[in-house]
Design a protein around this motif. Structure first.
Motif, PDB file in Angstrom:
ATOM      1  N   THR A  61      17.873  41.357   9.302  1.00  0.00           N
ATOM      2  CA  THR A  61      17.615  41.786   7.929  1.00  0.00           C
ATOM      3  C   THR A  61      18.794  41.441   7.039  1.00  0.00           C
ATOM      4  OG1 THR A  61      16.230  43.603   8.684  1.00  0.00           O
ATOM      5  CG2 THR A  61      17.135  43.785   6.455  1.00  0.00           C
ATOM      6  N   GLN A  62      20.027  41.728   7.530  1.00  0.00           N
ATOM      7  CA  GLN A  62      21.209  41.422   6.752  1.00  0.00           C
ATOM      8  C   GLN A  62      21.363  39.932   6.546  1.00  0.00           C
ATOM      9  OE1 GLN A  62      24.141  43.482   9.146  1.00  0.00           O
ATOM     10  NE2 GLN A  62      24.345  45.050   7.576  1.00  0.00           N
ATOM     11  N   ALA A  63      21.045  39.150   7.592  1.00  0.00           N
ATOM     12  CA  ALA A  63      21.154  37.702   7.475  1.00  0.00           C
ATOM     13  C   ALA A  63      20.180  37.166   6.453  1.00  0.00           C
ATOM     14  CB  ALA A  63      20.907  37.041   8.834  1.00  0.00           C
ATOM     15  N   ALA A  64      18.940  37.681   6.509  1.00  0.00           N
ATOM     16  CA  ALA A  64      17.929  37.232   5.551  1.00  0.00           C
ATOM     17  C   ALA A  64      18.334  37.597   4.134  1.00  0.00           C
ATOM     18  CB  ALA A  64      16.573  37.850   5.884  1.00  0.00           C
ATOM     19  N   GLN A  65      18.933  38.801   3.979  1.00  0.00           N
ATOM     20  CA  GLN A  65      19.349  39.217   2.644  1.00  0.00           C
ATOM     21  C   GLN A  65      20.496  38.361   2.139  1.00  0.00           C
ATOM     22  OE1 GLN A  65      17.828  41.268   0.699  1.00  0.00           O
ATOM     23  NE2 GLN A  65      19.239  40.629  -0.901  1.00  0.00           N
ATOM     24  N   ALA A 111       1.151  31.469  -0.500  1.00  0.00           N
ATOM     25  CA  ALA A 111       1.697  31.071   0.798  1.00  0.00           C
ATOM     26  C   ALA A 111       3.169  31.455   0.906  1.00  0.00           C
ATOM     27  CB  ALA A 111       1.521  29.573   1.001  1.00  0.00           C
ATOM     28  N   GLY A 112       3.880  31.459  -0.226  1.00  0.00           N
ATOM     29  CA  GLY A 112       5.274  31.884  -0.228  1.00  0.00           C
ATOM     30  C   GLY A 112       6.278  30.764  -0.366  1.00  0.00           C
ATOM     31  N   PHE A 113       5.870  29.628  -0.943  1.00  0.00           N
ATOM     32  CA  PHE A 113       6.800  28.520  -1.139  1.00  0.00           C
ATOM     33  C   PHE A 113       7.944  28.964  -2.039  1.00  0.00           C
ATOM     34  CE2 PHE A 113       8.295  24.467  -2.851  1.00  0.00           C
ATOM     35  CZ  PHE A 113       8.333  23.686  -1.706  1.00  0.00           C
ATOM     36  N   GLY A 114       9.177  28.756  -1.584  1.00  0.00           N
ATOM     37  CA  GLY A 114      10.349  29.187  -2.333  1.00  0.00           C
ATOM     38  C   GLY A 114      11.020  30.407  -1.745  1.00  0.00           C
ATOM     39  N   ALA A 115      10.301  31.186  -0.933  1.00  0.00           N
ATOM     40  CA  ALA A 115      10.907  32.341  -0.256  1.00  0.00           C
ATOM     41  C   ALA A 115      11.792  31.848   0.883  1.00  0.00           C
ATOM     42  CB  ALA A 115       9.826  33.265   0.289  1.00  0.00           C
ATOM     43  N   THR A 116      12.871  32.558   1.152  1.00  0.00           N
ATOM     44  CA  THR A 116      13.793  32.132   2.202  1.00  0.00           C
ATOM     45  C   THR A 116      13.305  32.490   3.597  1.00  0.00           C
ATOM     46  OG1 THR A 116      15.054  34.194   2.007  1.00  0.00           O
ATOM     47  CG2 THR A 116      15.773  32.325   0.649  1.00  0.00           C
ATOM     48  N   SER A 117      12.274  33.327   3.670  1.00  0.00           N
ATOM     49  CA  SER A 117      11.723  33.745   4.958  1.00  0.00           C
ATOM     50  C   SER A 117      10.279  34.164   4.739  1.00  0.00           C
ATOM     51  CB  SER A 117      12.521  34.921   5.532  1.00  0.00           C
ATOM     52  OG  SER A 117      11.859  35.495   6.640  1.00  0.00           O
ATOM     53  N   PRO A 118       9.393  33.949   5.731  1.00  0.00           N
ATOM     54  CA  PRO A 118       8.000  34.381   5.566  1.00  0.00           C
ATOM     55  C   PRO A 118       7.864  35.857   5.223  1.00  0.00           C
ATOM     56  CG  PRO A 118       8.176  32.913   7.442  1.00  0.00           C
ATOM     57  CD  PRO A 118       9.588  33.194   6.988  1.00  0.00           C
ATOM     58  N   GLU A 119       8.774  36.680   5.729  1.00  0.00           N
ATOM     59  CA  GLU A 119       8.643  38.109   5.444  1.00  0.00           C
ATOM     60  C   GLU A 119       8.876  38.437   3.973  1.00  0.00           C
ATOM     61  OE1 GLU A 119      11.916  40.912   6.513  1.00  0.00           O
ATOM     62  OE2 GLU A 119      12.695  39.158   7.551  1.00  0.00           O
ATOM     63  N   PHE A 120       9.433  37.479   3.212  1.00  0.00           N
ATOM     64  CA  PHE A 120       9.722  37.724   1.815  1.00  0.00           C
ATOM     65  C   PHE A 120       8.637  37.178   0.885  1.00  0.00           C
ATOM     66  CE2 PHE A 120      14.451  37.641   3.088  1.00  0.00           C
ATOM     67  CZ  PHE A 120      14.389  38.976   3.446  1.00  0.00           C
ATOM     68  N   MET A 145       8.528  31.046  -7.408  1.00  0.00           N
ATOM     69  CA  MET A 145       9.382  32.221  -7.423  1.00  0.00           C
ATOM     70  C   MET A 145      10.356  32.225  -6.253  1.00  0.00           C
ATOM     71  SD  MET A 145       6.900  35.354  -8.702  1.00  0.00           S
ATOM     72  CE  MET A 145       5.436  34.873  -7.788  1.00  0.00           C
ATOM     73  N   ASN A 146      11.457  32.919  -6.434  1.00  0.00           N
ATOM     74  CA  ASN A 146      12.409  33.128  -5.337  1.00  0.00           C
ATOM     75  C   ASN A 146      12.137  34.492  -4.698  1.00  0.00           C
ATOM     76  OD1 ASN A 146      13.481  35.041  -7.093  1.00  0.00           O
ATOM     77  ND2 ASN A 146      15.284  33.838  -7.620  1.00  0.00           N
ATOM     78  N   ASP A 147      13.010  34.908  -3.805  1.00  0.00           N
ATOM     79  CA  ASP A 147      12.790  36.164  -3.088  1.00  0.00           C
ATOM     80  C   ASP A 147      12.662  37.347  -4.035  1.00  0.00           C
ATOM     81  OD1 ASP A 147      12.854  34.869  -0.661  1.00  0.00           O
ATOM     82  OD2 ASP A 147      14.931  35.369  -0.206  1.00  0.00           O
ATOM     83  N   TRP A 148      13.528  37.396  -5.048  1.00  0.00           N
ATOM     84  CA  TRP A 148      13.448  38.519  -6.000  1.00  0.00           C
ATOM     85  C   TRP A 148      12.121  38.489  -6.748  1.00  0.00           C
ATOM     86  CZ3 TRP A 148      12.462  39.683 -10.991  1.00  0.00           C
ATOM     87  CH2 TRP A 148      12.812  40.966 -11.430  1.00  0.00           C
ATOM     88  N   GLY A 149      11.705  37.300  -7.208  1.00  0.00           N
ATOM     89  CA  GLY A 149      10.455  37.190  -7.956  1.00  0.00           C
ATOM     90  C   GLY A 149       9.259  37.648  -7.143  1.00  0.00           C
ATOM     91  N   TYR A 150       9.181  37.195  -5.886  1.00  0.00           N
ATOM     92  CA  TYR A 150       8.079  37.618  -5.025  1.00  0.00           C
ATOM     93  C   TYR A 150       8.127  39.124  -4.774  1.00  0.00           C
ATOM     94  CZ  TYR A 150       6.798  32.780  -3.871  1.00  0.00           C
ATOM     95  OH  TYR A 150       6.371  31.475  -3.935  1.00  0.00           O
ATOM     96  N   ALA A 151       9.338  39.634  -4.556  1.00  0.00           N
ATOM     97  CA  ALA A 151       9.470  41.058  -4.239  1.00  0.00           C
ATOM     98  C   ALA A 151       9.044  41.931  -5.416  1.00  0.00           C
ATOM     99  CB  ALA A 151      10.909  41.376  -3.829  1.00  0.00           C
ATOM    100  N   CYS A 152       9.452  41.555  -6.637  1.00  0.00           N
ATOM    101  CA  CYS A 152       9.096  42.376  -7.793  1.00  0.00           C
ATOM    102  C   CYS A 152       7.608  42.261  -8.105  1.00  0.00           C
ATOM    103  CB  CYS A 152       9.932  41.969  -9.003  1.00  0.00           C
ATOM    104  SG  CYS A 152       9.838  43.142 -10.389  1.00  0.00           S
ATOM    105  N   PHE A 153       7.059  41.056  -7.985  1.00  0.00           N
ATOM    106  CA  PHE A 153       5.618  40.858  -8.175  1.00  0.00           C
ATOM    107  C   PHE A 153       4.839  41.727  -7.200  1.00  0.00           C
ATOM    108  CE2 PHE A 153       2.112  37.771  -6.726  1.00  0.00           C
ATOM    109  CZ  PHE A 153       1.157  38.353  -7.528  1.00  0.00           C
TER     110      PHE A 153
END
Length: 335
Positions: A32-36, A135-144, A296-304
């Protein structure tokens, strides 16, 4: 608000709960820390430019596993995983919080079917249908990606519920391609909720917004005729690549809103939400969009996902309070 119906997508609804949970959440706190850390790096430093029309990928699925009295050991481990995911969600908003838009009123249909199933403790299947931003293009990990984030949020809110979220996003597609897999990847899955993200690639490909709207309306009709499900449309994202075709994007947003109103389904106004991030919350575009100027990046996906999940949770709360809006009535609320 409005009743909504399902789309098609093949998925395996039966999977060992423990294995599924490992797919959903970080394997360990260290991961989790690594992904963050990777997330923070992606937000602080522009990512390499990426294609606006990525190679189509096979749909993936996220399953929030059922937890029965006979699976208390699995339940205990699931709770631990939920805590890890919750921490990752909190971490991603530590520097820039995810705030609900305050600019005017936005339409978001009620979700009586999925809310009623959750209140009754029945299994719930959600299909996230769309293109690369599903699909999540742009996220650093599928979980994001947003379907995984949404699944994690709903699981935290309803820890004893049996919820399955299927990611039916294929990069580069829009309504014409999606209609070809509507039966197989949405309708045949018998979902309780369909979240249909559409329109961005049509704008980028200079397709007629009117033709796209007609296909989406036809698709909604097919979903509604096939079963009892809620539907939420998600309009294009606000990003530099889309804004270069501002006239087409504006028409697409308006027409999808009209389709939602005519078919009595919900709509999540992603374009306006993301525009408010930039224009009213003063978040730089690179704070929520990667270097390709589109995804979107991780923050964008997370807030959406957070705002969309809040709407679902709010609808469930209304059902619990006995506020059941008729299917043919749309209501409006301040976001």
């Amino acid at each position: 608000m409005s009743s909504l119906r399902p789309f098609c997508l093949t998925l395996r609804l039966v999977a060992p709960a423990a294995a599924v949970l490992l797919l959903l959440t970080p394997a360990s706190h260290a991961q989790t820390q690594a992904a963050q850390a990777q997330t923070n790096a992606a937000q602080a430093t522009p990512a390499p430019a990426q294609s606006s029309d990525p190679v189509p990928a096979s749909p993936s699925q996220t399953t929030v596993a059922a937890r029965s009295p006979e699976q208390r050991g699995v339940t205990s481990r699931a709770i631990d995983k939920v805590k890890e995911v919750a921490k990752s969600a909190a971490d991603i908003f530590s520097r820039v919080p995810c705030l609900p838009p305050k600019g005017g009123t936005k339409a978001m249909g009620s979700l009586p079917h999925v809310a009623g199933k959750l209140v009754a403790g029945k299994p719930v299947v959600i299909v996230a249908f769309g293109s690369s931003s599903t699909a999540g293009f742009g996220a650093t990990s599928p979980e994001f990606n947003y379907p995984n984030r949404l699944a994690a949020q709903l699981r935290r809110q309803y820890p004893t519920a049996d919820i399955t979220v299927v990611n039916a996003g294929v990069g580069g597609e829009d309504a014409p391609e999606m209609m070809k897999r509507l039966q197989r990847e949405v309708i045949d899955v018998h979902p309780d909720l369909v979240i249909w993200q559409v329109g961005t690639n049509a704008v980028l490909r200079n397709l007629d917004p009117g033709e796209t709207a007609k296909l989406v309306e036809e698709g909604i009709g097919r979903i509604q005729a096939a079963g009892d499900a809620d539907i939420v449309l998600v309009d294009p994202q606000y990003s530099p690549a889309v804004n270069q075709r501002a006239e087409s994007a504006g028409r697409m947003v308006k027409l999808l809103g009209k389709v939602a109103e005519l078919r009595h389904v919900g709509i999540f106004p992603r374009f306006e939400v993301m525009r408010e991030w930039h224009e009213k919350q003063a978040i730089p575009v690179e704070g929520f969009v990667i270097a390709d100027g589109l995804h979107m990046n991780d923050w964008g996906y997370a807030c959406f996902a957070q705002l969309l999940g809040d709407d679902i949770i709010r609808s469930v709360g209304q059902i619990k309070l006995g506020v059941n809006v008729p299917a043919d009535v749309r209501t409006y609320r301040p976001m």
